[in-house]
Design an enzyme around this catalytic site. Structure first.
Site, short mmCIF file in Angstrom:
data_model
loop_
_atom_site.label_atom_id
_atom_site.label_comp_id
_atom_site.label_asym_id
_atom_site.label_seq_id
_atom_site.Cartn_x
_atom_site.Cartn_y
_atom_site.Cartn_z
N ASP A 1 4.74 4.34 -7.15
CA ASP A 1 4.93 4.42 -8.59
C ASP A 1 6.40 4.09 -8.85
OD1 ASP A 1 4.66 5.29 -11.37
OD2 ASP A 1 5.81 7.04 -10.73
N ASP B 1 4.58 10.69 -8.75
CA ASP B 1 5.05 12.01 -9.18
C ASP B 1 4.38 12.53 -10.44
OD1 ASP B 1 6.18 10.19 -10.93
OD2 ASP B 1 8.08 11.25 -11.08
N ASP C 1 -0.49 9.46 -11.69
CA ASP C 1 -0.56 9.00 -10.30
C ASP C 1 -1.62 9.75 -9.49
OD1 ASP C 1 1.66 7.25 -10.63
OD2 ASP C 1 3.01 8.95 -10.44
#
Length: 648
Positions: A348, A543, A547
């Site tokens: 990410d 995080d 996600d």
């Protein structure tokens, strides 16, 4: 959210199932077993001062065997009975093999060897438990690093600091600047900006006021506010990390589980071969019955898979402990073991590869007659200091005023910041609200926008005289980690909800292999699946809540420790300090673990083969067999404990 949790539930269940199929010998025997072991050791040593072969000496050897190895004997008989009953077939373990070997040695009059066998095996057993206990301690020590408190407003208006776990729906909390918000709720009073990158992946902080919702684990900015708790906070980060301790001990590596699955078959084979070997002694090897029984006992000791059984578990637990001490929590040994085999990593962007906060990257101020660039900076700083603008921190971090200016600033929605100073009107805002813009500034705006940067204008009397460009820049370790993974032939991909332009700008800075932009949260998991089809084993680092589905889908999901509870809950590992170098360190430990486990397996099997051959050739007695066999077990465990040493 229910979908995510249900998926992870099945995900974890599979690993638990794998574990329970194999039998684990890692039991916590407590202080009594340790005390009895040393009493037995004392009896064993005292026996050497007595007349050789006397009744008292032999009694002390037998006492040493029973005292130091009572837990070995109980587990050997008890666990074999329980597992055989549960699986409805004979399922022996290595403990019963050791018990029979010690009893066999005693039966043929080798009391000393029987006691020695049990003593060394019990010592190896305690050494294995030490590795497990060390891992638990290291992980538990990390709990101190996480905020677990909230400022509860009492009925009389006073504020009391309490544990997050005691909060109830309807409680009122005070949140000061820089606080981590304890749980989900609604703002009752106050205005602030909150870094919600862990929730929504956006790097720009959000302005919040009365009635707005706030989320647990997000970080408050410079404002202070009171809030009402809207969700029960019993499912805290503290509780989740306690679960990690248990999961990391029960979820063994695939190698360990495979060895444990093979163990009952191996032990059964040895128990069948030993009597056949004894019966064949007189006819095939021309031994007497006494020698044949003796050689059978030596065979029983030599063929016991103690070293093999200890090949993976202490090494895996030591690896987990090593990482825990450095702020990396693995929920199980299988995830650490499998990390060495990854072929691709998906990241990410916001808060993982980047800092998660905007920083000033470029700026430009026109020079007027009689005015310097620093004078404009003094005015900008004065305006931003009094504002609650989400980009203010980035600007104030970048610029330092030489002259303190007292100025009244008005924050108009849709018009940005406006202030009057020495008869002139100054304004800071988005490019769209300004019309009088010089071509040079327009060109710079276009260039910075194409680089994925957020641009704001600075105007005097409606004429734009400067601009400031900001961006969520890569964190200091991103490039180093990406380069390392590429050197290991691991494909790297960045997944972001930002535009392709913004994503590519970050990707170019850190040298990532592939950038996928404009990704909706629900599509991240599909991208991970496509990477799995193309490359094989895939790790995912993220995080935020957005996600979580991708973290579940990946073979190894890694959550950043400053992320949301749900991301940490569904992930297989957690980087406690949002430090990406911890991930590359974990990868190195995993590769080292793989090498150590295979070293142990090959070494332990070579020892078994060597001892069996020497026994058939008549070149070995019980004492040498016990020392060589159990000594190899201790060497294997000590080799595994090398993983407690930091990896270079």
């Amino acid at each position: 959210m229910e979908t995510i949790n249900s998926k992870k539930s099945s995900h974890n269940h599979e690993h638990d199932h794998d574990h329970h199929e194999g039998h684990s010998h890692s039991h916590d025997h407590g202080n009594s077993a340790v005390i009895l072991f040393f009493v037995g050791l004392a009896a064993f040593l005292a026996a050497f001062f007595l007349q050789e072969g006397s009744f008292l000496q032999n009694s002390l050897f037998v006492g040493a065997m029973l005292l130091s190895g009572y837990h070995i004997i109980i587990e050997g008989i008890g666990d074999t009975f329980k597992e055989s009953k549960r699986q409805r077939k004979f399922v022996p373990n290595v403990h019963i093999l050791m018990t029979l070997a010690a009893l066999g040695a005693t039966f043929i009059g080798n009391y000393e060897e029987g006691a020695l066998l049990i003593l060394i095996f019990a010592a190896a057993h305690f050494l294995e438990e030490y590795a497990e206990g060390r891992s638990k301690r290291e992980i538990t020590n990390l709990l101190k690093m996480n905020p677990t408190e909230a400022r509860l407003i009492q009925a009389d208006g006073s504020v009391k600091t309490v544990d997050v776990s005691v909060l109830k729906i309807g409680d009122k909390l005070q949140v000061l600047n820089g606080d981590q918000i304890a749980t989900d709720g609604v703002i009752l009073s106050g205005v602030t900006s909150i870094d919600e990158s862990s929730i929504n992946g956006e790097s720009i902080p959000r302005e919040k006021t009365v009635g707005d919702e706030v989320f647990g684990s997000t970080i408050n900015g410079n404002g202070t506010f009171t809030m009402e708790v809207t969700k029960d906070s019993s499912d805290t980060l503290f509780a989740k990390i306690l679960q990690l301790v248990n999961q990391s001990q029960s979820n063994l590596s695939k190698t360990a589980t495979r060895i444990q699955k093979l163990e009952p078959y191996y032990v059964t084979a040895v128990l069948i071969i030993v009597p056949i070997f004894i019966l064949m002694g007189p006819s095939v090897f021309q031994w007497s019955w006494d020698e044949s029984i003796y050689r059978g006992m030596v065979f029983l000791i030599s063929a016991s898979p103690c070293a093999l059984a200890a090949s993976a578990v202490p090494a895996t637990l030591s690896g987990i402990s090593n990482l825990a001490k450095r702020g990396v929590l693995f929920k199980g040994g299988s995830f650490l073991a499998n990390l060495a085999g990854i072929k691709a990593v998906a990241f990410d962007k916001t808060g993982t590869l980047t800092t998660g906060k905007p920083s000033v990257t470029d700026y430009y101020f026109e020079k007027e007659k009689g005015a310097s660039e620093q004078e404009w900076i003094d005015i900008v700083v004065a305006m931003e200091k009094t504002a609650n603008h989400p980009l203010a921190n980035a600007i104030l971090t970048k610029f330092t005023a030489e002259k303190t200016i007292a100025i009244d600033v008005e924050n108009k929605i849709g018009h940005g910041l406006t202030a009057e100073y020495e008869g002139q009107v100054y304004q800071i805002g988005k490019p769209e609200i300004f019309k009088a813009v010089d071509s040079e500034i327009q060109v710079l705006n276009l260039r910075y926008s194409k680089e994925g940067k957020t641009v704001i204008y600075f105007a005097k009397n409606n004429q734009v005289i400067g601009l400031i460009a900001m961006m969520d820049v890569p964190n200091t370790n991103s490039k180093e980690v990406i380069n390392y993974l590429k050197s290991q032939n691991v494909h790297t991909t960045m997944i972001t909800g930002d535009s392709e332009i913004t994503g590519q700008a970050v990707g170019n800075l850190i040298g990532i292999d592939e950038v996928i932009g404009n990704v909706l949260p629900e599509n991240k998991a599909a991208i991970v699946q496509s990477l799995q089809e193309k490359y094989g084993t895939v790790a995912m680092l993220g995080d935020g809540v957005n996600d979580a589905p991708a973290l579940v889908t990946a073979d190894i999901g890694v959550a950043m420790g400053d992320g949301t509870d749900i991301a940490i809950d569904v992930a297989d590992a957690v980087l406690m300090q949002n430090d990406l170098t911890k991930f590359s360190y974990a990868y190195k430990v995993s590769k080292r673990l793989d090498r150590v486990v295979w070293q142990n397996i090959i070494f332990s099997m070579m020892i078994v083969v060597l001892l069996v051959i020497l026994n058939i050739l008549g070149k070995m007695d019980i004492t040498i067999g016990v020392i060589a066999h159990e000594g190899s077990t201790i060497l294997v465990i000590l080799n595994g404990l090398r993983l407690l040493i930091p990896t270079k």
